[in-house]
Design an enzyme around this catalytic site. Structure first.
Site, PDB file in Angstrom:
ATOM      1  N   ASP A   1       0.836  -1.204   0.000  1.00 29.64           N
ATOM      2  CA  ASP A   1       0.000   0.000   0.000  1.00 29.64           C
ATOM      3  C   ASP A   1       0.868   1.251   0.000  1.00 29.64           C
ATOM      4  OD1 ASP A   1      -2.336   1.418  -0.018  1.00 29.64           O
ATOM      5  OD2 ASP A   1      -2.710   1.247   2.129  1.00 29.64           O
TER       6      ASP A   1
ATOM      7  N   HIS B   1       2.469   3.282  -9.108  1.00 28.04           N
ATOM      8  CA  HIS B   1       2.373   1.841  -9.342  1.00 28.04           C
ATOM      9  C   HIS B   1       3.619   1.325 -10.084  1.00 28.04           C
ATOM     10  CE1 HIS B   1      -1.546   1.936  -7.654  1.00 28.04           C
ATOM     11  NE2 HIS B   1      -2.143   2.506  -8.676  1.00 28.04           N
TER      12      HIS B   1
ATOM     13  N   LEU C   1      11.595 -20.502  -4.771  1.00 30.04           N
ATOM     14  CA  LEU C   1      10.703 -19.511  -4.142  1.00 30.04           C
ATOM     15  C   LEU C   1       9.411 -19.476  -4.938  1.00 30.04           C
ATOM     16  CD1 LEU C   1      10.035 -16.976  -2.345  1.00 30.04           C
ATOM     17  CD2 LEU C   1      11.165 -15.597  -4.113  1.00 30.04           C
TER      18      LEU C   1
HETATM   19  C1  FPP Z   1      -1.996   0.061  -3.339  1.00 31.48           C
HETATM   20  O1  FPP Z   1      -1.516   1.374  -3.246  1.00 31.48           O
HETATM   21  C2  FPP Z   1      -1.418  -0.612  -4.494  1.00 31.48           C
HETATM   22  C3  FPP Z   1      -2.128  -1.217  -5.490  1.00 31.48           C
HETATM   23  C4  FPP Z   1      -3.597  -1.267  -5.535  1.00 31.48           C
HETATM   24  C5  FPP Z   1      -1.455  -1.829  -6.641  1.00 31.48           C
HETATM   25  C6  FPP Z   1      -0.256  -2.684  -6.316  1.00 31.48           C
HETATM   26  C7  FPP Z   1       0.489  -2.867  -7.562  1.00 31.48           C
HETATM   27  C8  FPP Z   1       1.830  -2.819  -7.668  1.00 31.48           C
HETATM   28  C9  FPP Z   1       2.750  -2.641  -6.533  1.00 31.48           C
HETATM   29  C10 FPP Z   1       2.368  -2.884  -9.036  1.00 31.48           C
HETATM   30  C11 FPP Z   1       3.314  -3.987  -9.313  1.00 31.48           C
HETATM   31  C12 FPP Z   1       2.821  -5.333  -9.051  1.00 31.48           C
HETATM   32  C13 FPP Z   1       3.232  -6.424  -9.719  1.00 31.48           C
HETATM   33  C14 FPP Z   1       2.933  -7.753  -9.152  1.00 31.48           C
HETATM   34  C15 FPP Z   1       3.961  -6.340 -10.994  1.00 31.48           C
HETATM   35  P1  FPP Z   1      -2.560   2.571  -3.377  1.00 31.48           P
HETATM   36  O2  FPP Z   1      -2.721   2.891  -4.821  1.00 31.48           O
HETATM   37  O3  FPP Z   1      -3.833   2.221  -2.687  1.00 31.48           O
HETATM   38  O4  FPP Z   1      -1.815   3.722  -2.620  1.00 31.48           O
HETATM   39  P2  FPP Z   1      -2.456   4.869  -1.727  1.00 31.48           P
HETATM   40  O5  FPP Z   1      -3.061   4.194  -0.517  1.00 31.48           O
HETATM   41  O6  FPP Z   1      -1.287   5.724  -1.372  1.00 31.48           O
HETATM   42  O7  FPP Z   1      -3.483   5.591  -2.567  1.00 31.48           O
END
Ligand code: FPP
Length: 256
Positions: A28, A45, A139
């Site tokens: 997050d 992201h 892994l």
């Molecule tokens: C949450 O942060 C994150 C996500 C919903 C997306 C997670 C995706 C990645 C880390 C991209 C890479 C993944 C792979 C497996 C290639 P948020 O957007 O809710 O952040 P915020 O709380 O600050 O708004």
């Protein structure tokens, strides 16, 4: 009354609490990381993808056997269309760029969740990545996409009901161990450590069943800033924790 049968993690692990074998992460904070840089959420992201790479490499070094990452929840479809689109493109790019290296490093990649909801091209790529790394065992990286913990429990219950309907199982034979085997991560070591970055103190419908005895670790670090040192710090704290599984400290004293 007979005590409930211990789940598969409750007894075996008690006296063997070393480094975590199975780590899960709620990644997050990408959006806030991008906002702090006056950039769109998709930029966060993309930076998050680099953190995924760093953490996979660190898990290989730390001897972790399974890493489960929450990449897209069942509820994330509700985000603005362009953000969902950017995330889908990111998954496609990550698959195209990373799978060969993961395979060469002994990583088995699995996607867990309702995969049928993704467009056919992405679904095909996910399946191809799973197939091409299926023989690896150093892994296992599970990427939870369109995943929800309640969905996982529900689909395991449905498997049980179907087994009963086929006459393979009696209702009274449904127990924790059988349901556990039908859960998305059933074949893996039990979840030891669940990390959430980004400062929120909740599970957000991730691995509800599997987290029953996991150690929880929350950090304010935003996901794009999470690196090998952060993972090591979480593992260090985990190793210090006393996992009692409902027993007392005295009962956990080493066997003579
Ligand atoms: C949450 O942060 C994150 C996500 C919903 C997306 C997670 C995706 C990645 C880390 C991209 C890479 C993944 C792979 C497996 C290639 P948020 O957007 O809710 O952040 P915020 O709380 O600050 O708004």
């Amino acid at each position: 009354m007979m005590p409930a049968a211990p789940s598969r993690d409750a007894t075996d692990t008690v006296r063997q609490h070393g480094a975590p074998l199975h780590i899960a992460i709620v990644m997050d904070g990408n959006g806030r990381w991008a906002r702090a840089r006056h950039r769109p959420r998709s930029f966060g992201h993309s930076a998050g993808r680099k953190a995924v790479r760093a953490v996979v490499e660190a898990c290989l070094r730390e001897g972790v056997q399974a890493l489960t990452l929450f990449a897209f929840s069942s509820e994330n479809w509700l985000r603005p269309r362009d953000e969902v689109g950017a995330l889908m493109n990111l998954f496609v790019r990550a698959l195209d760029k990373e799978v060969d290296e993961l395979r060469a490093n002994g990583v088995r990649l699995r996607f867990v969740g309702e995969l049928g909801a993704f467009d056919a091209g992405l679904h095909r790529r996910m399946q191809a990545a799973m197939d091409s790394t299926a023989q690896n065992s150093r892994l296992q990286v599970n990427v939870a996409v369109n995943y929800g913990g309640r969905w996982d429990i529900t689909q395991a219950c449905r498997c049980a009901a179907q087994a009963v309907a086929r006459g393979e199982l009696r209702p009274e034979e449904i127990d924790e161990a059988r349901l556990d085997a039908w859960m998305s991560l059933g074949a893996l070591p039990p979840l030891d450590l669940l990390i959430r970055t980004g400062g929120e103190l909740r599970l957000s419908n991730f691995l509800l069943w599997q987290a029953a005895y996991a150690e929880l670790y929350f950090t304010d670090t935003l996901w794009p800033d999470f690196d090998a040192a952060c993972l090591h710090q979480a593992i260090e704290e985990y190793v210090q924790r006393e996992r009692r599984y409902g027993r007392t400290s005295e009962q956990l004293a080493p066997l003579p």
